[in-house]
Design a protein around this motif. Structure first.
Motif, PDB file in Angstrom:
ATOM      1  N   GLN A 134      -7.114   3.549  -5.409  1.00 52.26           N
ATOM      2  CA  GLN A 134      -5.815   3.994  -5.895  1.00 52.26           C
ATOM      3  C   GLN A 134      -4.847   4.269  -4.743  1.00 52.26           C
ATOM      4  O   GLN A 134      -3.665   3.950  -4.822  1.00 52.26           O
ATOM      5  N   MET A 135      -5.351   4.851  -3.656  1.00 48.56           N
ATOM      6  CA  MET A 135      -4.483   5.138  -2.518  1.00 48.56           C
ATOM      7  C   MET A 135      -3.931   3.861  -1.900  1.00 48.56           C
ATOM      8  O   MET A 135      -2.816   3.835  -1.394  1.00 48.56           O
ATOM      9  N   GLN A 136      -4.704   2.793  -1.927  1.00 51.13           N
ATOM     10  CA  GLN A 136      -4.274   1.555  -1.294  1.00 51.13           C
ATOM     11  C   GLN A 136      -3.488   0.645  -2.237  1.00 51.13           C
ATOM     12  O   GLN A 136      -2.809  -0.270  -1.792  1.00 51.13           O
ATOM     13  N   ASN A 137      -3.566   0.901  -3.540  1.00 52.39           N
ATOM     14  CA  ASN A 137      -2.946  -0.026  -4.486  1.00 52.39           C
ATOM     15  C   ASN A 137      -1.972   0.605  -5.470  1.00 52.39           C
ATOM     16  O   ASN A 137      -1.307  -0.099  -6.220  1.00 52.39           O
ATOM     17  N   THR A 138      -1.889   1.927  -5.501  1.00 50.20           N
ATOM     18  CA  THR A 138      -1.097   2.578  -6.531  1.00 50.20           C
ATOM     19  C   THR A 138       0.405   2.442  -6.287  1.00 50.20           C
ATOM     20  O   THR A 138       0.853   2.298  -5.156  1.00 50.20           O
ATOM     21  N   THR A 139       1.168   2.454  -7.353  1.00 50.70           N
ATOM     22  CA  THR A 139       2.631   2.464  -7.317  1.00 50.70           C
ATOM     23  C   THR A 139       3.115   3.411  -8.409  1.00 50.70           C
ATOM     24  O   THR A 139       2.356   3.753  -9.318  1.00 50.70           O
TER      25      THR A 139
ATOM     26  N   GLY B 246       0.834  -1.191   0.000  1.00 42.92           N
ATOM     27  CA  GLY B 246       0.000   0.000   0.000  1.00 42.92           C
ATOM     28  C   GLY B 246       0.871   1.244   0.000  1.00 42.92           C
ATOM     29  O   GLY B 246       2.088   1.180   0.189  1.00 42.92           O
ATOM     30  N   LEU B 247       0.271   2.390  -0.205  1.00 43.65           N
ATOM     31  CA  LEU B 247       1.012   3.647  -0.271  1.00 43.65           C
ATOM     32  C   LEU B 247       1.319   4.153   1.134  1.00 43.65           C
ATOM     33  O   LEU B 247       0.424   4.326   1.956  1.00 43.65           O
TER      34      LEU B 247
END
Length: 302
Positions: A169-174, A95-96
């Motif tokens: 997106q906040m929990q999965n973005t890279t 997560g981010l």
């Protein structure tokens, strides 16, 4: 009692800080960053020039994903709503997570922040929430608390499909999200070899349909996607141009996104350096933290 101005800024911060984190860690538009990593990569660089853009980007996707963290510099402009700069370090192993200092340099957001006595704030990103540190003027109206906690579950409830997308997106973005988007679009070309802050890079570019990207890059339900697409249409968001610059180690050096909104142009640019940097984030003290959900239930001062 909390004033209407503070409540309005609180909601705006919820969107702005989340977007900053996602933009910094998934796509951008104006600038260039240095990685500085050394090593003789000439052979790899020559091999990459013979690759198709799709094959090259698949290698970039894997390399950046494995790096786990980096220092980030970004600039973002969203029509008349805001322009801002962010600097810090972000991690994406689980997560981010990370810390950013966000400075609002223009737009209605900067005007609203000035009413709270500051145009800069600290943002801390954790797997289930992010925290925004406000100024003393905010604390005067929130029981002496300087931080606001934005739980991603609460953000998902705030704005329908766009809130659910923001949470996803906040929990999965890279940082390699832009690479994934270009691969998913199928519209990507190699622009050429360019220097970015003195570092040799390869420049790739493509155009994506925003609504289609949300479909391909998120875990939203059909209902949430439909709601998001309606909101995107209302905001005038249709297509985006994505550009990325990659070094000889197949790591992102710079990312840029450009598009149009109903309120004007949108652009976001991020620069990456010091991949693998240690990222340490602490949750602010509970006694100095107000919960966004509770703030929204507080009656504004007349």
């Amino acid at each position: 009692m909390m004033s209407t101005t503070v409540r309005r800024v609180t909601v705006s911060i919820a969107v702005a800080a989340a977007l900053t984190g996602v933009a910094a860690c998934s796509g951008s538009s104006d600038g260039g960053s240095d990685r500085g990593s050394g090593g003789d990569s000439k052979g790899a660089a020559k091999a990459k020039t013979r690759m198709s853009p799709i094959a090259a980007l698949r290698s970039v996707e894997a390399s950046t994903d494995k790096a786990d963290s980096a220092k980030v510099e970004s600039t973002t402009t969203m029509g008349t709503m805001m322009s801002m700069e962010a600097n810090g370090a972000l991690g994406w192993a689980d997560g981010l997570t990370g810390n950013l200092t966000i400075t609002y340099t223009g737009g209605t957001m900067a005007d609203q922040m000035r009413q709270l006595g500051t145009t800069s704030m600290e943002a801390r990103y954790l797997p289930d929430a992010y925290y925004a540190k406000m100024g003393d003027k905010f604390a005067e109206q929130s029981g002496g608390k300087h931080w606001i906690k934005y739980a991603y579950d609460d953000l998902a409830k705030l704005a329908g499909g766009s809130g659910a997308y923001m949470k996803d997106q906040m929990q999965n973005t890279t940082p390699n999200q832009s690479v994934k988007l270009l691969l998913a679009s199928g519209d990507v070309k190699k622009v050429g070899e360019e220097k970015v802050r003195g570092e040799s890079t390869t420049h790739y570019s493509g155009t994506v349909e925003v609504a289609d990207l949300a479909d391909k890059s998120s875990n939203l339900s059909a209902e949430q996607l439909a709601d998001l697409k309606r909101q995107l249409e209302q905001a005038g968001v249709t297509t985006e141009t994505i550009d990325i610059w990659v070094n000889d180690e197949d790591l992102l050096v710079k990312k840029a996104e450009k598009g149009e909104l109903a309120t004007g142009s949108m652009s976001s640019t991020a620069y990456y350096s010091d991949y693998g940097v240690k990222v340490s984030v602490q949750e602010p003290a509970a006694g100095d933290t107000a919960d966004f959900k509770d703030l929204m239930q507080t009656q504004p001062a007349s």
